[in-house]
Enzyme design. Sequence first.
Site: not given
Ligand code: GLC
Length: 551
Positions: A226, A283
């Site tokens: 993440d 991500e």
């Molecule tokens: C990432 C996740 C999202 C979350 C954020 C904070 O972007 O995909 O859903 O709210 O991180 O952890």
Amino acid sequence: MREQKTVSEQSSKANVPATDAAQWWRSAVVYQVYPRSFSDLSGDGVGDLAGLIDKLGYLELLGVDAIWLSPIMRSPMADHGYDVSDPRAIDPLFGDLATFDELIRQAHDRDIRVTMDLVPNHTSDQHPWFSSALGAAPGSPERDRYIFADGRGDDGSAPPNNWTSVFGGPAWTRINDADGEPGQWYLHLFAPEQPDLNWDNPEVLADLQTTMRFWLDRGVDGFRIDVAHGMAKPPGLPDLEHPAEVLHHTDDDPRFNNDGVHDIHRAIRSVMDEYPGTFNVGEIWVESSQAFAKYVRPDELHLGFNFRLATVDFDADQIREAITESLAATESVGAVPTWTLSNHDVPREVTRYMPTGDDAEGLSDDELLAIGTARARAMIMVELALPGTAFIYNGSELGLPNVDLPDDALVDPVWENSGHTDRGRDGCRVPLPWEGTEPPFGFSTETDTWLPIPAEWSSLTVESQLEDIYSMLSLYRQAIELRYARLEFSGDTVEWYGAPEGCIAFRRPGGLICALNASPHPVPLPPGRILLVSTPLEAGLLVPGATAWLV
Ligand code: GLC
């Protein structure tokens, strides 16, 4: 109906050389399970691990190689699991470690790998580390695990800098000291319940590595990391030069994509390398391809989650550019490209592809939905025709649209934190419809599900689509099966064909040709034998909003 896939069939996929077995993820189809919304066996209206185990046969039928589970660790659920209070425990809402072990065992028996989210940028404010930081003095080792700073102004009553939270509002919250007087501020790039960790403190990395080994030793096959472009913060925490929008940031934003993050990825990779056959995907929300490529250099992430196809319009030039740039970025560092049409943070593709403005003039809601759906069919065929790893967000295979939920149903922290200016991401997180004619469509026995399921989804249930050869689900199953079985899908590159205005066509080295018509007119097909079409041809022509695969 397709026969059950056996382990030997799987390992003899035509387009995956056996020698690449440890790198199975290079051409995998990975299915994202948003656990709250997939299947609820406990009957509390929220999905759980037992529900997922119950549906593994469905995922086998769909033909996916792996699942990615959004967070299931212990969490107060301020951000539905992305606020972790114990990274080495399962939240009771979802089950327990024994259920998780059972999930891994049963998934592996079906030759489905299990990967899970890791959340290294922040913890929950209920994490024991944060509780002890609150009780400790400024400058203490307890505070040093997070990013605490004195406020600006004589009395420290202004935040340390002008950063805003991705969810809206300030990125800083002030705490009271033990004596009840206002004290330091702590940084949270997301909700106040998600304090950012201080990645300059070696304890933070050591703890993440312990967490990784904890799950890898239980048989997990990889992680989705993440906010993988977060973690490192710039020295001196310089101000934002221009205000950032809720849920968006640009490449000049000092909150993200700081150089120090690459050392962190190298340290994460060193643990992964102890476990051959595993991978991680980060991500990475960056705009520039060069910046993206840095994350997937050979000693960093195996894969970068690439949002380009999830953010472009249904427009041939934009789609072609997204593909070309993505391929160039990964090729420049010898990495594998990835693709997705959506995930739990972006609006569902059926809705994104619906005509808007002048193009929507005179069209009914049903007609708009039909166009959005046809285009989503076309785009999954584009995605699955490309080399690399394909991600599918649960519900895409059913053609679910985004749901326009009433205000009082919204639970995404973005809604509150943005002061009700941004409706957040709930619309793409509504539970899946499985069977029957009314909500909750077999998702749960509880009718009051955590987000309400629209009654119109009776025509989108798994049950209603399974035996319908023209359904979205059947298209996904056929396309995934062909992608595995046919040698024409081999090769790491694409060669562009000349195509009529508003269309794209490319060829894989193995011989597959993929042609997309994003124009308003029917067009002739490139030469070849048709393998699959997303919408039937008319008078031998590819209709608007359709894709054909040819060999
Ligand atoms: C990432 C996740 C999202 C979350 C954020 C904070 O972007 O995909 O859903 O709210 O991180 O952890």
